[in-house]
Design an enzyme around this catalytic site. Sequence first.
Site, PDB file in Angstrom:
ATOM      1  N   LYS A 177       0.210   3.053   0.562  1.00 58.60           N
ATOM      2  CA  LYS A 177       1.663   3.219   0.789  1.00 58.60           C
ATOM      3  C   LYS A 177       2.440   2.129   0.055  1.00 58.60           C
ATOM      4  CE  LYS A 177       0.874   5.623   5.118  1.00 58.60           C
ATOM      5  NZ  LYS A 177       0.904   5.648   6.596  1.00 58.60           N
ATOM      6  N   ASP A 208       8.304   7.585   9.780  1.00 61.42           N
ATOM      7  CA  ASP A 208       7.130   8.374  10.175  1.00 61.42           C
ATOM      8  C   ASP A 208       7.549   9.635  10.941  1.00 61.42           C
ATOM      9  OD1 ASP A 208       4.655   7.446   9.294  1.00 61.42           O
ATOM     10  OD2 ASP A 208       4.497   5.920  10.871  1.00 61.42           O
ATOM     11  N   GLN A 216       1.276   1.408  11.488  1.00 57.56           N
ATOM     12  CA  GLN A 216       0.106   2.239  11.215  1.00 57.56           C
ATOM     13  C   GLN A 216      -0.709   2.446  12.493  1.00 57.56           C
ATOM     14  OE1 GLN A 216      -0.276   3.663   8.272  1.00 57.56           O
ATOM     15  NE2 GLN A 216      -2.298   4.562   8.523  1.00 57.56           N
TER      16      GLN A 216
END
Length: 292
Positions: free
Chosen positions: A52, A119, A96
């Site tokens: 990412k 997200d 994460q």
Amino acid sequence: MQLLDGVLVSGHIKEQIKQEVIDWQAGGGKKPHLAAVLVGNNPASEAYVGSKVKHCDELGFDSTLLRLPADISEADLISEVNKLNNDDAVDGILVQLPLPDHISPDSVINAINPDKDVDGFHPISQGRMLLGQPTFLPATPYGIMLMLEYYKINTSGMHCVVIGRSNIVGTPMTILMSRNGNPGNATVTMCHSRTKNLKDFTLSADIIVAAIGRPKYVTEDMVKEGAIVIDVGINRIEDATRKSGTRLVGDVDFENVAPKCSYITPVPKGVGLMTICGLMKNTLLAAKMRAK
Ligand code: L34
């Protein structure tokens, strides 16, 4: 059988994003800035977060990688999230998953400012998605929709069977595939670990989305001739023939299922790459929305 090629589609979308960032900056906009939070050092999470950050560089975004120890308390993690919420330079925040067992992922996700929830996991984002309002879509389902769109697959009226009911993949997939849009307008069945006679459902599916988290769970006898198969699984299994001693396989027995399909995504180089595209598109959107 045609491969739904994550390298091809993500490459195309990344070029679009890159150009959009250039145009945005030419008009006086600032670089989108993604902050990624990595707790502990789970090797898979390290790899995904690393990818990412690398994508941020490649697309002209700023990024911050915040590494925190595995034994951090939930309260301290939430206070780090709050610092990022209050940091005006940061447009998007992701924490994460998975988190260590002593931390509730819901509590941490709830702490993220919904305006920075790239997200799309926050209850506000998920609620907006459910109601069909503009929002950040969860990155993996978003990426799958982008892939169906790229290949101009008309899903209207199709029977879509989603296997898996997680908050971040299975459940949002059922909503996106059934909504009035294209891709969308499918008749959706949600199956999960307690479904009886799973095969009765999958055999009538025009599209199968496999998000179970078990290697090669979807076998050839479960798939109708001509079906479209989307494999969300990323399972690492032992393979003595590889230098690393392991190999990635999806939730679908690709080798035997692929010959029956009209379209199928591979693992790797399928949905995983599209997840990152979804995240990057959300981050650019967050930067633009916040500038208003
Ligand atoms: N908060 N946690 C948060 N957001 C997410 O969107 C994720 N996810 C999942 C795990 N936890 C998360 C990801 O980023 C899974 N995931 C993810 C991201 C990228 C890839 C796979 C999963 C990926 O790049 N896959 C490549 C390479 C795979 C490899 O070689 O390890 C592929 O070709 O599939």
